[in-house]
Scaffold this motif. Structure first.
Motif, PDB file in Angstrom:
ATOM      1  N   LEU A 215       0.814  -1.214   0.000  1.00 28.44           N
ATOM      2  CA  LEU A 215       0.000   0.000   0.000  1.00 28.44           C
ATOM      3  C   LEU A 215       0.848   1.265   0.000  1.00 28.44           C
ATOM      4  CD1 LEU A 215      -2.959  -0.896   2.389  1.00 28.44           C
ATOM      5  CD2 LEU A 215      -3.008  -0.617  -0.088  1.00 28.44           C
ATOM      6  N   THR A 216       1.989   1.238   0.665  1.00 26.03           N
ATOM      7  CA  THR A 216       2.827   2.437   0.718  1.00 26.03           C
ATOM      8  C   THR A 216       3.196   2.902  -0.688  1.00 26.03           C
ATOM      9  OG1 THR A 216       3.736   1.746   2.847  1.00 26.03           O
ATOM     10  CG2 THR A 216       4.969   3.405   1.616  1.00 26.03           C
ATOM     11  N   GLN A 217       3.510   1.959  -1.572  1.00 27.90           N
ATOM     12  CA  GLN A 217       3.890   2.306  -2.939  1.00 27.90           C
ATOM     13  C   GLN A 217       2.671   2.571  -3.825  1.00 27.90           C
ATOM     14  OE1 GLN A 217       4.998  -0.626  -1.389  1.00 27.90           O
ATOM     15  NE2 GLN A 217       6.843   0.421  -0.657  1.00 27.90           N
ATOM     16  N   LEU A 219      -0.687   3.397  -2.999  1.00 31.54           N
ATOM     17  CA  LEU A 219      -1.681   4.420  -2.687  1.00 31.54           C
ATOM     18  C   LEU A 219      -1.443   5.729  -3.444  1.00 31.54           C
ATOM     19  CD1 LEU A 219      -2.553   4.052   1.106  1.00 31.54           C
ATOM     20  CD2 LEU A 219      -4.033   3.698  -0.862  1.00 31.54           C
ATOM     21  N   ARG A 223      -4.227   7.354  -5.935  1.00 28.78           N
ATOM     22  CA  ARG A 223      -4.751   8.704  -5.695  1.00 28.78           C
ATOM     23  C   ARG A 223      -4.551   9.602  -6.908  1.00 28.78           C
ATOM     24  NH1 ARG A 223      -2.305   8.250   0.250  1.00 28.78           N
ATOM     25  NH2 ARG A 223      -4.214   7.646   1.375  1.00 28.78           N
ATOM     26  N   HIS A 252       0.419   0.739  10.971  1.00 32.05           N
ATOM     27  CA  HIS A 252       0.912   1.123   9.638  1.00 32.05           C
ATOM     28  C   HIS A 252      -0.230   1.595   8.757  1.00 32.05           C
ATOM     29  CE1 HIS A 252       3.056   1.084   5.865  1.00 32.05           C
ATOM     30  NE2 HIS A 252       2.299   0.094   5.397  1.00 32.05           N
ATOM     31  N   TYR A 253      -1.339   0.860   8.751  1.00 31.55           N
ATOM     32  CA  TYR A 253      -2.487   1.271   7.958  1.00 31.55           C
ATOM     33  C   TYR A 253      -3.019   2.620   8.434  1.00 31.55           C
ATOM     34  CZ  TYR A 253      -2.698  -3.586   6.321  1.00 31.55           C
ATOM     35  OH  TYR A 253      -2.398  -4.804   5.767  1.00 31.55           O
ATOM     36  N   ARG A 254      -3.060   2.795   9.736  1.00 31.98           N
ATOM     37  CA  ARG A 254      -3.553   4.063  10.289  1.00 31.98           C
ATOM     38  C   ARG A 254      -2.673   5.223   9.840  1.00 31.98           C
ATOM     39  NH1 ARG A 254      -3.301   2.534  15.086  1.00 31.98           N
ATOM     40  NH2 ARG A 254      -5.363   1.563  15.185  1.00 31.98           N
ATOM     41  N   ASP A 255      -1.373   5.002   9.814  1.00 30.82           N
ATOM     42  CA  ASP A 255      -0.443   6.048   9.367  1.00 30.82           C
ATOM     43  C   ASP A 255      -0.647   6.401   7.894  1.00 30.82           C
ATOM     44  OD1 ASP A 255       0.653   6.145  11.891  1.00 30.82           O
ATOM     45  OD2 ASP A 255       2.375   4.871  11.393  1.00 30.82           O
ATOM     46  N   LEU A 256      -1.160   5.449   7.116  1.00 27.77           N
ATOM     47  CA  LEU A 256      -1.440   5.687   5.698  1.00 27.77           C
ATOM     48  C   LEU A 256      -2.781   6.380   5.484  1.00 27.77           C
ATOM     49  CD1 LEU A 256      -0.217   2.304   4.139  1.00 27.77           C
ATOM     50  CD2 LEU A 256       0.938   4.526   4.015  1.00 27.77           C
ATOM     51  N   ILE A 258      -5.757   5.085   6.457  1.00 34.78           N
ATOM     52  CA  ILE A 258      -6.816   4.097   6.236  1.00 34.78           C
ATOM     53  C   ILE A 258      -7.713   4.047   7.469  1.00 34.78           C
ATOM     54  CG2 ILE A 258      -7.219   1.602   6.064  1.00 34.78           C
ATOM     55  CD1 ILE A 258      -4.797   1.599   4.125  1.00 34.78           C
TER      56      ILE A 258
END
Length: 284
Positions: A215-217, A219, A223, A252-256, A258
């Protein structure tokens, strides 16, 4: 972060009424159910998560719309979702009616997860041309959105058409002013890439990535495709699906950014599933 769940409900597992009640009582956000009509014995297709032949529960799972209707009848807040509906394998006029009915009767709690499928043999038995299935799904979604429109709306597509028709009920979820879509919240499953992201930006509300890896790469790419299609940046929804949760993974998801994650429950009997819910309660 909202924690929803998914499970392969079968004739051998916990029943949907008991599970839905337990989820709502414990504070889980939702229940997502997958779909396979059948799993042909002779096939070359392999389950995407493992690359191996599909586990036995794939060929035993309950119809998700019937199971979710039972869940809707015994809950008030629990979100209900398909994860995913194999749209290419359905008559779109009949599917539009099923979706709208469940969304209305659940007071707008339905999310329609949409997938293209991985099982060539299953799709072939439904008359699906495998190479055209992505175009077919897009076409059927457009036809269904015509039927969900407030006023009678005709649609003429590559694979199907519908006359301007009286088609009720309408899905119950209210959409914000200016939203180009009709119908329930729709999340599109599939592997990351420009083709998938173009489909999401065209006819979905967001992405349902299985497992949530990469997801880091991915997202920022999604977008960008979303905004280039003229969609509201704040409206994009990404929901990692089938996650085996840990505190670090959820952080990690929260930081993204999500806001919702779907955690995986075992396809087990009542006791096993309830013990897993007890273990997952720490993340609520």
């Amino acid at each position: 972060m909202r924690i929803a769940t998914t499970i392969f409900l079968t004739d051998e597992t916990i029943r949907p009424v008991r599970l839905a009640r337990e989820l709502e009582q414990r504070g889980f956000a939702g229940l997502y159910l997958p779909e396979h009509t059948h799993i042909p014995v002779a096939r070359t297709s392999r389950a995407p998560a493992t690359g191996e032949p599909a586990p036995s529960e794939y060929g035993r799972m309950l119809d998700p719309f019937t199971a979710l209707a039972q869940a809707a009848a015994v809950t008030e807040r629990l979100e209900l979702a398909t994860g995913v509906t194999l749209v290419a394998q359905h008559d779109p006029i009949a599917l539009a009616k099923r979706v709208a009915t469940l969304d209305l009767l659940s007071d707008g709690r339905l999310t329609l997860g949409v997938g293209f499928g991985w099982n060539r043999e299953e799709a072939a038995d439904h008359g699906v041309d495998w190479s055209a299935r992505r175009r077919l799904v897009a076409d059927r979604m457009a036809l269904m959105r015509a039927l969900w429109s407030p006023e009678p709306t005709a649609y003429e597509g590559e694979f199907g058409s519908v006359r301007a028709s009286h088609a009720h009920p309408k899905p119950g979820r209210d959409r914000p002013a200016g939203d180009p879509l009709t119908g329930p919240r729709t999340l599109l499953g599939g592997g990351a890439g420009p083709t998938l992201f173009a489909h999401i930006a065209r006819y979905a509300d967001g992405w349902l990535p299985t497992g949530g890896r990469g997801l880091t790469q991915n997202l920022p790419v999604l977008r960008r495709a979303w905004e280039e299609a003229g969609r509201d940046p704040a409206a994009l929804t990404v929901v990692p699906y089938g996650v085996l949760p840990s505190a670090g993974k959820l952080a990690h998801y929260r930081d993204l950014g999500i806001a919702e994650v779907v955690v995986q429950l075992p396809p087990g009997e009542e006791g096993e599933v309830l013990r897993t819910l007890d273990a997952y309660a720490q993340f609520l």
